[in-house]
Design a protein around this motif. Structure first.
Motif, PDB file in Angstrom:
ATOM      1  N   VAL A   1      42.168  28.743  36.373  1.00 48.48           N
ATOM      2  CA  VAL A   1      43.082  29.517  37.195  1.00 48.48           C
ATOM      3  C   VAL A   1      42.493  30.908  37.393  1.00 48.48           C
ATOM      4  CG1 VAL A   1      45.399  30.475  37.367  1.00 48.48           C
ATOM      5  CG2 VAL A   1      45.053  28.216  36.341  1.00 48.48           C
ATOM      6  N   THR A   2      42.270  31.311  38.640  1.00 49.03           N
ATOM      7  CA  THR A   2      41.672  32.613  38.932  1.00 49.03           C
ATOM      8  C   THR A   2      42.706  33.722  38.760  1.00 49.03           C
ATOM      9  OG1 THR A   2      40.106  31.640  40.482  1.00 49.03           O
ATOM     10  CG2 THR A   2      40.488  34.013  40.661  1.00 49.03           C
ATOM     11  N   LEU A   3      42.363  34.705  37.942  1.00 53.52           N
ATOM     12  CA  LEU A   3      43.239  35.847  37.723  1.00 53.52           C
ATOM     13  C   LEU A   3      42.853  37.028  38.609  1.00 53.52           C
ATOM     14  CD1 LEU A   3      43.408  35.765  33.808  1.00 53.52           C
ATOM     15  CD2 LEU A   3      44.980  34.704  35.441  1.00 53.52           C
ATOM     16  N   TYR A   4      41.555  37.124  38.933  1.00 49.30           N
ATOM     17  CA  TYR A   4      41.065  38.253  39.740  1.00 49.30           C
ATOM     18  C   TYR A   4      39.767  37.841  40.405  1.00 49.30           C
ATOM     19  CZ  TYR A   4      38.921  42.743  40.893  1.00 49.30           C
ATOM     20  OH  TYR A   4      38.311  43.784  41.552  1.00 49.30           O
ATOM     21  N   ASP A   5      39.606  38.205  41.681  1.00 52.39           N
ATOM     22  CA  ASP A   5      38.370  37.903  42.395  1.00 52.39           C
ATOM     23  C   ASP A   5      38.267  38.836  43.597  1.00 52.39           C
ATOM     24  OD1 ASP A   5      36.154  36.903  43.665  1.00 52.39           O
ATOM     25  OD2 ASP A   5      36.772  34.806  43.525  1.00 52.39           O
ATOM     26  N   ASP A   6      37.270  39.739  43.568  1.00 54.38           N
ATOM     27  CA  ASP A   6      37.081  40.669  44.680  1.00 54.38           C
ATOM     28  C   ASP A   6      35.845  40.327  45.499  1.00 54.38           C
ATOM     29  OD1 ASP A   6      34.963  41.415  43.101  1.00 54.38           O
ATOM     30  OD2 ASP A   6      35.617  43.489  42.779  1.00 54.38           O
ATOM     31  N   GLY A   7      35.316  39.105  45.294  1.00 55.08           N
ATOM     32  CA  GLY A   7      34.125  38.690  46.020  1.00 55.08           C
ATOM     33  C   GLY A   7      32.842  38.977  45.275  1.00 55.08           C
ATOM     34  N   THR A   8      32.880  39.901  44.318  1.00 52.71           N
ATOM     35  CA  THR A   8      31.707  40.224  43.497  1.00 52.71           C
ATOM     36  C   THR A   8      31.949  39.903  42.029  1.00 52.71           C
ATOM     37  OG1 THR A   8      31.064  41.998  45.000  1.00 52.71           O
ATOM     38  CG2 THR A   8      30.113  42.034  42.794  1.00 52.71           C
ATOM     39  N   SER A   9      33.130  40.275  41.551  1.00 51.56           N
ATOM     40  CA  SER A   9      33.504  40.028  40.162  1.00 51.56           C
ATOM     41  C   SER A   9      34.755  39.156  40.119  1.00 51.56           C
ATOM     42  CB  SER A   9      33.774  41.344  39.422  1.00 51.56           C
ATOM     43  OG  SER A   9      32.632  42.172  39.446  1.00 51.56           O
ATOM     44  N   SER A  10      34.860  38.330  39.079  1.00 49.26           N
ATOM     45  CA  SER A  10      36.023  37.462  38.948  1.00 49.26           C
ATOM     46  C   SER A  10      36.382  37.271  37.488  1.00 49.26           C
ATOM     47  CB  SER A  10      35.766  36.091  39.596  1.00 49.26           C
ATOM     48  OG  SER A  10      34.739  35.399  38.909  1.00 49.26           O
ATOM     49  N   VAL A  11      37.660  36.982  37.247  1.00 48.13           N
ATOM     50  CA  VAL A  11      38.179  36.657  35.927  1.00 48.13           C
ATOM     51  C   VAL A  11      39.064  35.423  36.078  1.00 48.13           C
ATOM     52  CG1 VAL A  11      39.523  37.426  33.940  1.00 48.13           C
ATOM     53  CG2 VAL A  11      38.167  39.093  35.246  1.00 48.13           C
ATOM     54  N   SER A  12      38.871  34.443  35.229  1.00 45.32           N
ATOM     55  CA  SER A  12      39.688  33.233  35.287  1.00 45.32           C
ATOM     56  C   SER A  12      40.055  32.790  33.882  1.00 45.32           C
ATOM     57  CB  SER A  12      38.934  32.101  36.003  1.00 45.32           C
ATOM     58  OG  SER A  12      37.763  31.742  35.278  1.00 45.32           O
TER      59      SER A  12
END
Length: 383
Positions: A24-35
């Motif tokens: 489940v993706t929590l954050y994604d700005d196109g460069t960095s992501s947290v899941s």
């Protein structure tokens, strides 16, 4: 590829530090992501056990008991967090995962008072650096020796054996899967591991790892070294995975030096819904359950084992037959033979829910020390 196989591969990828996670993706700005990803499993089990009151005395009386439990299966429940970013041509990643058991609810009847005693087991806490030249992993993760043996186990998402020989019927942790009856467990270790990129299906991993001690005062002049070479490919409708892994280290104290070495390998072939899986290992100076993490003080301890499995998938169903065996010798004399035969049924409800029914028949020393039958029905939920 059916949904259950996809789930197995997804879980294997998570445990194997792959850069691709179903989460489940929590954050994604196109460069960095947290899941984040999560696994919860729970089983109702019924075991019928007959064993010697004293396993060291073949003339002692047989003790029989039945036990019903609500517990987890082979895998602990866990929640994991994944971090990924790109900078200066490098892919930087990290993973932390926290593993817990459900099997602690009857372990609190002591002077410590009421309340459960769930321990958080941090099995993964590492960073990865990826580039065209491969990947470097820095931190704590599962070892390389016996890693693919366990990840290719067709019963990875199942329950597994619960022999009383290892105290598993009333155990406060997990069942054992096929640990000790076909392969050893690659305990998480502090490590620096390099993996090559995919080379036409081939991949090589070499790890420098924190060594284990044969005693509190022992010295280790060199780290533990573990490695694995694997080959994964598909030929028309035939899938193939083959691997070879190894480990070596030494530890010495006033009693002398112990060299510990192990070699493992296996192959898995699948076609038209059928899959055949075979793996094996042979060690010297290592434990038969937990490898070097089980302290061995003599090179005269030798273990070998194998696991044979077949499965058939159709629609939402998957049927598995499994047999694993481990033999241990000390000073040339066989001291233990431990085997487990299992049948399992997996029903995939959807991508997040799988129902499981399983039977395990475990024998120690060909049933002369213990015979244990375990029935388990349960569910596995993943995100």
């Amino acid at each position: 590829m059916n949904k259950y196989t996809k789930g197995m591969l997804t879980l294997s990828a998570l445990l194997a530090a792959s850069g691709s996670h179903a989460a489940v993706t929590l954050y994604d700005d196109g460069t960095s992501s947290v899941s984040t990803d999560l696994l919860i499993n729970v089983f109702y089990t019924q075991s019928s056990n007959d064993r010697l009151a004293d396993s060291n005395d073949p003339n002692s009386e047989m003790v029989s008991r039945d036990q019903s439990r609500v517990r987890i299966g082979f895998l602990p429940n866990y929640i994991g967090f994944n971090f990924n970013t790109e900078a200066n041509g490098l892919k930087i990643g990290a993973r932390s995962s926290f593993w817990v058991t459900l099997n602690d609810t009857d372990l609190n009847r002591s002077a410590e008072g009421l309340g459960t005693r769930s321990g958080i087991d941090v099995r993964q806490f590492y960073a990865t650096i990826d580039a065209d030249w491969g990947q470097i992993l820095l931190g704590k993760d599962f070892g390389l020796f016996s890693r693919s043996n366990i990840l290719t186990d067709e019963l990875l998402l199942g329950h597994g054996q619960t022999s009383d020989f290892y105290g598993l019927i009333d155990g406060g942790n997990v069942s054992f899967g096929n640990i000790g009856s076909g392969y050893t467990y690659p305990f998480p270790k502090a490590q620096i591991t390099y993996r090559t990129p995919d080379l036409s299906g081939f991949q090589v991993a070499v790890g420098v790892m924190d060594p284990n001690k044969k005693s509190k005062t022992s010295s280790e002049d060199n780290p533990r070294f573990e490695s694995e070479i694997s080959y994964t490919n598909k030929f028309n409708d035939v899938g193939l995975k083959a691997y070879l892994n190894g480990v070596t280290q030494s530890s010495k104290d006033t009693a002398g030096e112990t060299s510990s070495n192990g070699l493992g390998g296996g192959i898995r072939v699948d076609v038209a819904g059928f899959a055949l899986n075979a793996s094996g290992f042979e060690t010297k100076g290592l434990g038969d359950v937990a490898g070097l993490d089980q302290v061995i003080t003599s090179e005269n301890t030798k273990s070998k084992g194998y696991l044979m499995q077949g499965s058939y998938s159709f629609g939402q169903e998957r049927l598995v037959l499994s047999y694993g065996n481990t033999k241990v010798k000390k000073s040339g004399v066989q001291t233990l033979e431990y085997d487990n035969a299992a049948f399992a049924w997996f029903h995939t409800v959807n991508d997040n829910l799988t129902l499981v029914g399983e039977y395990n028949r475990t024998e120690v020393n060909e049933g002369k020390t213990e015979e244990n039958d375990t029935f388990a029905v349960g569910a596995v939920v993943t995100f």
